[in-house]
Design an enzyme around this catalytic site. Structure first.
Site, PDB file in Angstrom:
ATOM      1  N   LYS A  22      -7.580   4.514  14.416  1.00 46.86           N
ATOM      2  CA  LYS A  22      -6.429   5.097  13.709  1.00 46.86           C
ATOM      3  C   LYS A  22      -6.671   5.073  12.203  1.00 46.86           C
ATOM      4  CE  LYS A  22      -2.712   2.453  12.832  1.00 46.86           C
ATOM      5  NZ  LYS A  22      -2.314   2.405  11.418  1.00 46.86           N
ATOM      6  N   ASN A  23      -7.167   3.943  11.709  1.00 42.66           N
ATOM      7  CA  ASN A  23      -7.281   3.782  10.255  1.00 42.66           C
ATOM      8  C   ASN A  23      -8.518   4.446   9.669  1.00 42.66           C
ATOM      9  OD1 ASN A  23      -4.873   2.531  10.342  1.00 42.66           O
ATOM     10  ND2 ASN A  23      -5.655   0.453  10.050  1.00 42.66           N
ATOM     11  N   CYS A 118       7.595  -1.607   3.332  1.00 44.85           N
ATOM     12  CA  CYS A 118       7.700  -1.537   4.791  1.00 44.85           C
ATOM     13  C   CYS A 118       7.927  -2.969   5.277  1.00 44.85           C
ATOM     14  CB  CYS A 118       6.443  -0.935   5.408  1.00 44.85           C
ATOM     15  SG  CYS A 118       5.064  -2.062   5.448  1.00 44.85           S
ATOM     16  N   ARG A 123       3.989  -3.371  -0.669  1.00 43.65           N
ATOM     17  CA  ARG A 123       2.902  -2.389  -0.551  1.00 43.65           C
ATOM     18  C   ARG A 123       2.923  -1.361  -1.671  1.00 43.65           C
ATOM     19  NH1 ARG A 123       1.859  -1.040   5.541  1.00 43.65           N
ATOM     20  NH2 ARG A 123      -0.177  -0.539   4.709  1.00 43.65           N
ATOM     21  N   ASP A 307      -4.969  -7.131  10.413  1.00 42.04           N
ATOM     22  CA  ASP A 307      -4.391  -6.368  11.540  1.00 42.04           C
ATOM     23  C   ASP A 307      -4.622  -7.045  12.876  1.00 42.04           C
ATOM     24  OD1 ASP A 307      -5.109  -3.069  10.138  1.00 42.04           O
ATOM     25  OD2 ASP A 307      -3.590  -4.563   9.684  1.00 42.04           O
ATOM     26  N   ARG A 399       2.811   4.155  17.398  1.00 44.96           N
ATOM     27  CA  ARG A 399       2.164   4.670  16.184  1.00 44.96           C
ATOM     28  C   ARG A 399       0.683   4.342  16.174  1.00 44.96           C
ATOM     29  NH1 ARG A 399       5.039   3.280  10.721  1.00 44.96           N
ATOM     30  NH2 ARG A 399       3.114   4.345  10.176  1.00 44.96           N
TER      31      ARG A 399
HETATM   32  C1  EPZ Z   1      -4.724  -0.352   5.195  1.00 48.20           C
HETATM   33  O1  EPZ Z   1      -3.471  -0.372   4.529  1.00 48.20           O
HETATM   34  C2  EPZ Z   1      -4.410  -0.216   6.675  1.00 48.20           C
HETATM   35  N1  EPZ Z   1      -3.715   1.052   6.912  1.00 48.20           N
HETATM   36  C3  EPZ Z   1      -3.544  -1.386   7.126  1.00 48.20           C
HETATM   37  O2  EPZ Z   1      -3.344  -1.249   8.539  1.00 48.20           O
HETATM   38  C4  EPZ Z   1      -4.322  -2.681   6.863  1.00 48.20           C
HETATM   39  O3  EPZ Z   1      -3.508  -3.784   7.217  1.00 48.20           O
HETATM   40  C5  EPZ Z   1      -4.690  -2.766   5.379  1.00 48.20           C
HETATM   41  O4  EPZ Z   1      -5.439  -1.587   4.997  1.00 48.20           O
HETATM   42  C6  EPZ Z   1      -5.540  -3.991   5.049  1.00 48.20           C
HETATM   43  O5  EPZ Z   1      -6.697  -3.975   5.833  1.00 48.20           O
HETATM   44  C7  EPZ Z   1      -4.455   2.185   7.021  1.00 48.20           C
HETATM   45  O6  EPZ Z   1      -5.673   2.176   6.887  1.00 48.20           O
HETATM   46  C8  EPZ Z   1      -3.696   3.452   7.304  1.00 48.20           C
HETATM   47  P1  EPZ Z   1      -4.470  -2.275   1.149  1.00 48.20           P
HETATM   48  P2  EPZ Z   1      -3.439  -0.265   2.906  1.00 48.20           P
HETATM   49  O7  EPZ Z   1      -4.361  -1.237   0.094  1.00 48.20           O
HETATM   50  O8  EPZ Z   1      -4.469   0.685   2.446  1.00 48.20           O
HETATM   51  C9  EPZ Z   1      -1.729  -4.599  -1.936  1.00 48.20           C
HETATM   52  C10 EPZ Z   1      -2.134  -1.261  10.547  1.00 48.20           C
HETATM   53  O9  EPZ Z   1      -1.489  -2.127  11.145  1.00 48.20           O
HETATM   54  N2  EPZ Z   1      -1.878  -3.401  -2.778  1.00 48.20           N
HETATM   55  O10 EPZ Z   1      -5.814  -2.854   1.457  1.00 48.20           O
HETATM   56  O11 EPZ Z   1      -2.034  -0.034   2.492  1.00 48.20           O
HETATM   57  C11 EPZ Z   1      -0.870  -4.354  -0.707  1.00 48.20           C
HETATM   58  O12 EPZ Z   1       0.489  -4.521  -1.009  1.00 48.20           O
HETATM   59  C12 EPZ Z   1      -1.998  -1.113   9.041  1.00 48.20           C
HETATM   60  O13 EPZ Z   1      -2.938  -0.466  11.092  1.00 48.20           O
HETATM   61  C13 EPZ Z   1      -1.412  -3.429  -4.091  1.00 48.20           C
HETATM   62  O14 EPZ Z   1      -0.862  -4.420  -4.555  1.00 48.20           O
HETATM   63  O15 EPZ Z   1      -3.862  -1.752   2.522  1.00 48.20           O
HETATM   64  C14 EPZ Z   1      -1.372  -5.392   0.260  1.00 48.20           C
HETATM   65  O16 EPZ Z   1      -0.705  -6.616  -0.011  1.00 48.20           O
HETATM   66  C15 EPZ Z   1      -1.013  -2.105   8.439  1.00 48.20           C
HETATM   67  N3  EPZ Z   1      -1.559  -2.325  -4.861  1.00 48.20           N
HETATM   68  C16 EPZ Z   1      -2.852  -5.531  -0.089  1.00 48.20           C
HETATM   69  O17 EPZ Z   1      -3.001  -4.966  -1.390  1.00 48.20           O
HETATM   70  C17 EPZ Z   1      -2.168  -1.184  -4.392  1.00 48.20           C
HETATM   71  O18 EPZ Z   1      -2.292  -0.199  -5.146  1.00 48.20           O
HETATM   72  C18 EPZ Z   1      -3.787  -4.793   0.838  1.00 48.20           C
HETATM   73  O19 EPZ Z   1      -3.422  -3.441   0.791  1.00 48.20           O
HETATM   74  C19 EPZ Z   1      -2.642  -1.177  -3.064  1.00 48.20           C
HETATM   75  C20 EPZ Z   1      -2.494  -2.293  -2.281  1.00 48.20           C
END
Ligand code: EPZ
Length: 420
Positions: A22-23, A118, A123, A307, A399
């Site tokens: 998915k990701n 969320c 996020r 995850d 989802r």
């Molecule tokens: C991706 O989300 C995945 N989603 C998430 O999977 C996964 O948990 C996550 O990466 C971490 O591996 C998809 O790929 C569609 P991040 P993403 O940017 O890109 C903070 C699932 O269950 N952050 O690595 O949103 C954020 O708040 C989902 O399949 C900032 O502060 O994750 C989080 O605490 C859930 N500022 C941390 O970084 C930013 O600009 C990691 O976020 C971006 C992120």
């Protein structure tokens, strides 16, 4: 609202086909915005999020057509006719933010709703925005929307991420592919899904060095052409069903699974007493003897993935001894804990850590799902529990997990969906 009823206590035995990730599929679909030619994606999982992404792209002007009747091969193409990603779509799927970089790179403007928070955390997307500003974009926030624009092309820049954000890495990588000049992205995420996206972009004519490392160097090109790309198997689905096999004391073959993408998950599960053996067509998983507690801390890849945290916690709830589970990626990803404790688990949360003391057995109960991975962790608990479990609000599950009750029922689980 559908719910899923499970009568637990049956060891799983059989084969489960692992679908496309998915990701990986979601960012790969937004890559369809980067070319006026056709991008064909194969091994696409059949998930609600994929349909939502297809709707989002369609309203941008990118048609998403089935190449095969089963919907597992999609052909994306068309001219961008609208650069707005509306709130009513973005609020349903945060990955919508991944249209921002491609739209800016292709047509120099984008109006994307801020995703908002969320269940698992606030996020923010500040790293996406700061990186695009470094590439020359003007970013204004107004009325809950990101207004982004650039005169002419984005320009290459050296961008160091403060931490390895998956989404920021993907947005900036796609933007850099069409920027003017060289972009260096440092301290980027290295998840297999990012490598898969980079491999697809290279097939489309992008020039990317350092794929698979935490430093990507991209020489921008004027245009990208079409390609056909097969999406990697879903490592989180793989880890989830490995936990299902282990927690029920069964033996399951995970067809098409890739052990090399499971890094820390395989190491940790094996240490906890799960046998995982590579076979010609996938992975054989079963519980060797007893399960015992092994501490884990979630980290960016190749560390233990956030995850998989909820699913692993369920496994530890019936293991010998205790395990400390520490969540370092999201600030609120323990919502499965109260529901598991209602099923007889003994889990105490202290800040970002949870101590899980193994019990001899869980007991079935009606429980509430809150987010995608918490939902599936409750399914796992129901498979192991004595008696009946009903997991409510399973739309979260749909989802990210394709045909979960069918896959588990085919391995002997007493599981069915109740449509209300
Ligand atoms: C991706 O989300 C995945 N989603 C998430 O999977 C996964 O948990 C996550 O990466 C971490 O591996 C998809 O790929 C569609 P991040 P993403 O940017 O890109 C903070 C699932 O269950 N952050 O690595 O949103 C954020 O708040 C989902 O399949 C900032 O502060 O994750 C989080 O605490 C859930 N500022 C941390 O970084 C930013 O600009 C990691 O976020 C971006 C992120």
């Amino acid at each position: 609202m559908d719910s899923i009823r499970i009568r637990g206590g049956k060891p799983l035995s059989g084969r489960i086909a692992i679908g496309g990730a998915k990701n990986a599929a979601l960012p790969l679909m937004t890559a369809g915005l980067l070319t006026e030619q056709r991008l064909v994606l194969e091994n696409v999982p059949q998930l609600a999020d994929i349909s939502t992404m297809a709707s989002l792209l369609a309203q941008h002007g990118i048609a998403v057509d089935n190449v095969t009747d089963d919907g597992r091969s999609l052909s994306l193409g068309g001219a961008i006719s609208n650069t707005e990603a509306p709130y009513d779509i973005v609020r349903k799927m945060r990955a919508s933010i991944l249209v921002l970089g491609p739209l800016l790179a292709r047509v120099g403007e984008a109006r994307v709703s801020l995703p908002g928070g969320c269940a698992i955390g606030t996020r923010p997307v500040d790293l996406h925005l700061k990186g695009l500003e470094q590439m020359g974009a003007r970013i204004d926030l107004d009325g809950g929307y990101i207004h982004a624009s650039v005169q002419g092309r984005l320009r290459g820049a050296t961008i160091v991420l403060p931490f390895a954000s998956v989404g920021a890495t993907e947005n900036l990588l796609m933007a850099a592919a069409l920027a003017d000049g060289q972009t260096v992205l440092a301290n980027v995420a290295r998840e297999p899904e990012i490598t898969d996206l980079a491999d697809c972009l290279v097939a489309m004519g992008a020039r990317i060095a350092g794929i698979g490392t935490d430093r990507l160097t991209i020489e921008g090109v004027d245009a990208l052409h079409g390609a056909t790309h097969r999406i990697i198997p879903d490592r989180i689905e793989t880890g989830t069903y490995a936990c299902a096999a282990a927690i029920t004391g069964g033996e399951v073959r995970l067809v098409n699974a890739r052990l090399d993408h499971l890094g820390a998950v395989a190491r940790t599960l094996r240490e906890a007493g799960v046998e995982m053996t590579e076979e010609a067509d996938g992975l054989l998983v079963r519980r060797a003897n007893g399960l015992h507690g092994v501490d884990v801390m979630t980290e960016p890849y190749p560390g233990f993935p956030t995850d998989m945290q909820a699913q692993y916690m369920v496994l530890m709830s019936v293991a010998e001894g205790a395990a400390m589970v520490t969540e370092t990626i999201f600030e609120n990803r323990f919502m499965h804990v109260p529901e598991l404790n209602r099923m007889g688990a003994r889990i105490n949360v202290h800040g970002a850590s949870a101590i899980v003391r193994g019990v001899s057995a869980l007991s079935g109960a009606p429980v509430m799902a809150t987010d995608l991975r918490a939902s599936v962790s409750l399914i796992l608990a129901g498979l192991a529990a004595k008696g009946e479990t009903v997991v409510n609000r399973v739309y979260h599950l749909d989802r990210g997990y394709e045909a979960v009750e069918q896959k588990l029922a085919a391995c002997g689980a007493d599981i069915e969906r109740l449509s209300r």
